[in-house]
Write a protein that holds these residues in place. Structure first.
Motif, PDB file in Angstrom:
ATOM      1  N   GLY A  80       0.838  -1.188   0.000  1.00 15.91           N
ATOM      2  CA  GLY A  80       0.000   0.000   0.000  1.00 15.91           C
ATOM      3  C   GLY A  80       0.870   1.234   0.000  1.00 15.91           C
ATOM      4  O   GLY A  80       1.924   1.280  -0.628  1.00 15.91           O
ATOM      5  N   ARG A  81       0.452   2.208   0.782  1.00 14.16           N
ATOM      6  CA  ARG A  81       1.203   3.455   0.867  1.00 14.16           C
ATOM      7  C   ARG A  81       2.019   3.535   2.148  1.00 14.16           C
ATOM      8  O   ARG A  81       2.568   4.564   2.481  1.00 14.16           O
ATOM      9  CB  ARG A  81       0.240   4.625   0.753  1.00 14.16           C
ATOM     10  CG  ARG A  81      -0.477   4.598  -0.599  1.00 14.16           C
ATOM     11  CD  ARG A  81      -1.263   5.814  -0.834  1.00 14.16           C
ATOM     12  NE  ARG A  81      -0.366   6.876  -1.274  1.00 14.16           N
ATOM     13  CZ  ARG A  81      -0.782   8.070  -1.622  1.00 14.16           C
ATOM     14  NH1 ARG A  81      -2.058   8.355  -1.588  1.00 14.16           N
ATOM     15  NH2 ARG A  81       0.077   8.985  -2.009  1.00 14.16           N
ATOM     16  N   GLY A  82       2.062   2.439   2.901  1.00 13.65           N
ATOM     17  CA  GLY A  82       2.912   2.382   4.073  1.00 13.65           C
ATOM     18  C   GLY A  82       2.293   2.836   5.372  1.00 13.65           C
ATOM     19  O   GLY A  82       2.958   2.859   6.391  1.00 13.65           O
ATOM     20  N   GLY A  83       1.015   3.170   5.357  1.00 11.46           N
ATOM     21  CA  GLY A  83       0.392   3.636   6.591  1.00 11.46           C
ATOM     22  C   GLY A  83      -0.239   2.537   7.424  1.00 11.46           C
ATOM     23  O   GLY A  83      -0.560   2.739   8.586  1.00 11.46           O
ATOM     24  N   GLY A  84      -0.455   1.355   6.841  1.00 12.79           N
ATOM     25  CA  GLY A  84      -1.076   0.254   7.564  1.00 12.79           C
ATOM     26  C   GLY A  84      -2.558   0.445   7.838  1.00 12.79           C
ATOM     27  O   GLY A  84      -3.147  -0.280   8.632  1.00 12.79           O
ATOM     28  N   PHE A  85      -3.184   1.411   7.166  1.00 14.02           N
ATOM     29  CA  PHE A  85      -4.598   1.710   7.418  1.00 14.02           C
ATOM     30  C   PHE A  85      -5.510   0.508   7.157  1.00 14.02           C
ATOM     31  O   PHE A  85      -6.369   0.185   7.973  1.00 14.02           O
ATOM     32  CB  PHE A  85      -5.068   2.898   6.566  1.00 14.02           C
ATOM     33  CG  PHE A  85      -4.452   4.199   6.965  1.00 14.02           C
ATOM     34  CD1 PHE A  85      -4.945   4.914   8.044  1.00 14.02           C
ATOM     35  CD2 PHE A  85      -3.370   4.723   6.271  1.00 14.02           C
ATOM     36  CE1 PHE A  85      -4.378   6.121   8.423  1.00 14.02           C
ATOM     37  CE2 PHE A  85      -2.792   5.926   6.634  1.00 14.02           C
ATOM     38  CZ  PHE A  85      -3.295   6.629   7.716  1.00 14.02           C
ATOM     39  N   TYR A  86      -5.339  -0.142   6.012  1.00 13.52           N
ATOM     40  CA  TYR A  86      -6.201  -1.277   5.685  1.00 13.52           C
ATOM     41  C   TYR A  86      -5.927  -2.457   6.606  1.00 13.52           C
ATOM     42  O   TYR A  86      -6.850  -3.148   7.029  1.00 13.52           O
ATOM     43  CB  TYR A  86      -6.063  -1.673   4.210  1.00 13.52           C
ATOM     44  CG  TYR A  86      -6.855  -0.763   3.299  1.00 13.52           C
ATOM     45  CD1 TYR A  86      -8.206  -0.976   3.070  1.00 13.52           C
ATOM     46  CD2 TYR A  86      -6.255   0.317   2.678  1.00 13.52           C
ATOM     47  CE1 TYR A  86      -8.945  -0.142   2.260  1.00 13.52           C
ATOM     48  CE2 TYR A  86      -6.982   1.165   1.851  1.00 13.52           C
ATOM     49  CZ  TYR A  86      -8.332   0.935   1.653  1.00 13.52           C
ATOM     50  OH  TYR A  86      -9.053   1.770   0.841  1.00 13.52           O
ATOM     51  N   ASP A  87      -4.668  -2.712   6.943  1.00 14.52           N
ATOM     52  CA  ASP A  87      -4.355  -3.807   7.866  1.00 14.52           C
ATOM     53  C   ASP A  87      -5.051  -3.591   9.213  1.00 14.52           C
ATOM     54  O   ASP A  87      -5.625  -4.523   9.782  1.00 14.52           O
ATOM     55  CB  ASP A  87      -2.845  -3.934   8.077  1.00 14.52           C
ATOM     56  CG  ASP A  87      -2.133  -4.434   6.835  1.00 14.52           C
ATOM     57  OD1 ASP A  87      -2.693  -5.292   6.129  1.00 14.52           O
ATOM     58  OD2 ASP A  87      -1.019  -3.948   6.565  1.00 14.52           O
ATOM     59  N   ARG A  88      -5.020  -2.380   9.728  1.00 14.98           N
ATOM     60  CA  ARG A  88      -5.695  -2.090  10.995  1.00 14.98           C
ATOM     61  C   ARG A  88      -7.206  -2.229  10.848  1.00 14.98           C
ATOM     62  O   ARG A  88      -7.880  -2.723  11.752  1.00 14.98           O
ATOM     63  CB  ARG A  88      -5.324  -0.703  11.505  1.00 14.98           C
ATOM     64  CG  ARG A  88      -3.944  -0.673  12.156  1.00 14.98           C
ATOM     65  CD  ARG A  88      -3.696   0.630  12.898  1.00 14.98           C
ATOM     66  NE  ARG A  88      -3.661   1.795  12.024  1.00 14.98           N
ATOM     67  CZ  ARG A  88      -2.630   2.135  11.260  1.00 14.98           C
ATOM     68  NH1 ARG A  88      -1.540   1.394  11.249  1.00 14.98           N
ATOM     69  NH2 ARG A  88      -2.679   3.211  10.504  1.00 14.98           N
ATOM     70  N   ALA A  89      -7.746  -1.810   9.715  1.00  8.68           N
ATOM     71  CA  ALA A  89      -9.197  -1.938   9.492  1.00  8.68           C
ATOM     72  C   ALA A  89      -9.613  -3.399   9.548  1.00  8.68           C
ATOM     73  O   ALA A  89     -10.616  -3.745  10.167  1.00  8.68           O
ATOM     74  CB  ALA A  89      -9.595  -1.319   8.155  1.00  8.68           C
ATOM     75  N   TRP A  90      -8.846  -4.284   8.919  1.00 10.51           N
ATOM     76  CA  TRP A  90      -9.214  -5.716   8.917  1.00 10.51           C
ATOM     77  C   TRP A  90      -9.168  -6.281  10.331  1.00 10.51           C
ATOM     78  O   TRP A  90     -10.026  -7.051  10.721  1.00 10.51           O
ATOM     79  CB  TRP A  90      -8.300  -6.537   8.029  1.00 10.51           C
ATOM     80  CG  TRP A  90      -8.156  -6.058   6.617  1.00 10.51           C
ATOM     81  CD1 TRP A  90      -7.033  -6.134   5.860  1.00 10.51           C
ATOM     82  CD2 TRP A  90      -9.136  -5.440   5.778  1.00 10.51           C
ATOM     83  NE1 TRP A  90      -7.260  -5.590   4.629  1.00 10.51           N
ATOM     84  CE2 TRP A  90      -8.537  -5.159   4.546  1.00 10.51           C
ATOM     85  CE3 TRP A  90     -10.465  -5.081   5.964  1.00 10.51           C
ATOM     86  CZ2 TRP A  90      -9.214  -4.548   3.491  1.00 10.51           C
ATOM     87  CZ3 TRP A  90     -11.149  -4.468   4.915  1.00 10.51           C
ATOM     88  CH2 TRP A  90     -10.524  -4.216   3.705  1.00 10.51           C
ATOM     89  N   SER A  91      -8.154  -5.911  11.096  1.00 10.27           N
ATOM     90  CA  SER A  91      -8.043  -6.469  12.445  1.00 10.27           C
ATOM     91  C   SER A  91      -9.171  -5.953  13.342  1.00 10.27           C
ATOM     92  O   SER A  91      -9.643  -6.669  14.211  1.00 10.27           O
ATOM     93  CB  SER A  91      -6.676  -6.173  13.051  1.00 10.27           C
ATOM     94  OG  SER A  91      -6.522  -4.802  13.299  1.00 10.27           O
ATOM     95  N   GLU A  92      -9.614  -4.723  13.126  1.00 10.91           N
ATOM     96  CA  GLU A  92     -10.685  -4.162  13.939  1.00 10.91           C
ATOM     97  C   GLU A  92     -12.063  -4.660  13.518  1.00 10.91           C
ATOM     98  O   GLU A  92     -12.908  -4.935  14.351  1.00 10.91           O
ATOM     99  CB  GLU A  92     -10.667  -2.635  13.861  1.00 10.91           C
ATOM    100  CG  GLU A  92      -9.489  -2.015  14.578  1.00 10.91           C
ATOM    101  CD  GLU A  92      -9.447  -0.509  14.413  1.00 10.91           C
ATOM    102  OE1 GLU A  92     -10.509   0.097  14.148  1.00 10.91           O
ATOM    103  OE2 GLU A  92      -8.345   0.058  14.546  1.00 10.91           O
ATOM    104  N   LEU A  93     -12.286  -4.771  12.224  1.00 10.42           N
ATOM    105  CA  LEU A  93     -13.610  -5.120  11.718  1.00 10.42           C
ATOM    106  C   LEU A  93     -13.798  -6.608  11.480  1.00 10.42           C
ATOM    107  O   LEU A  93     -14.912  -7.071  11.291  1.00 10.42           O
ATOM    108  CB  LEU A  93     -13.896  -4.360  10.423  1.00 10.42           C
ATOM    109  CG  LEU A  93     -13.898  -2.843  10.542  1.00 10.42           C
ATOM    110  CD1 LEU A  93     -14.034  -2.202   9.186  1.00 10.42           C
ATOM    111  CD2 LEU A  93     -15.019  -2.393  11.464  1.00 10.42           C
ATOM    112  N   GLY A  94     -12.725  -7.359  11.454  1.00 13.73           N
ATOM    113  CA  GLY A  94     -12.842  -8.790  11.196  1.00 13.73           C
ATOM    114  C   GLY A  94     -13.084  -9.073   9.718  1.00 13.73           C
ATOM    115  O   GLY A  94     -13.060  -8.185   8.876  1.00 13.73           O
TER     116      GLY A  94
END
Length: 118
Positions: free
Chosen positions: A62-76
């Protein structure tokens, strides 16, 4: 069905309804997002995931912010994650860590590149 766009705040992504007449503004990384966070955050039934590079195994840069990775862990795992890009962005391997999320399906202008077993 509605269209929901990601809005980034405080290191997290939430998805908010988009309407054609809605004004947009540059978000945290300069990506356009709805200027108004109308209504509560939503849980989309499918998520189109951008990336700079992908592998057939579903890894993405991605762009290096980890935004989507955190979204998946929070939302399942509530919705299929579809990586979208161009064929020139698909490589045999891309750098990734154990904590990086993978996409379930990878699509480009040539069609479905791969279905992963994420």
């Amino acid at each position: 069905k509605g269209v929901f766009l990601p809005v980034t705040r405080d290191g997290a992504i939430t998805f908010h309804r988009w309407r054609p007449q809605a004004s947009m503004k540059a978000g945290v990384l300069g990506v356009q997002e709805p200027a108004s966070e109308e209504g509560p955050a939503a849980r989309p039934s499918i998520v189109l995931v951008p990336g700079r590079a992908f592998s057939p195994a579903g890894h993405r840069l991605g762009r290096g912010g980890g935004f989507y990775d955190r979204a998946w862990s929070e939302l399942g795992r509530y919705a299929p994650r579809v990586g979208i890009g161009y064929a020139c962005q698909v490589f045999d391997e891309v750098p990734h860590d154990e904590h990086d999320s993978v996409v379930d399906l990878l699509v480009c202008e040539r069609g479905v590149v791969s279905e992963t077993t994420a």
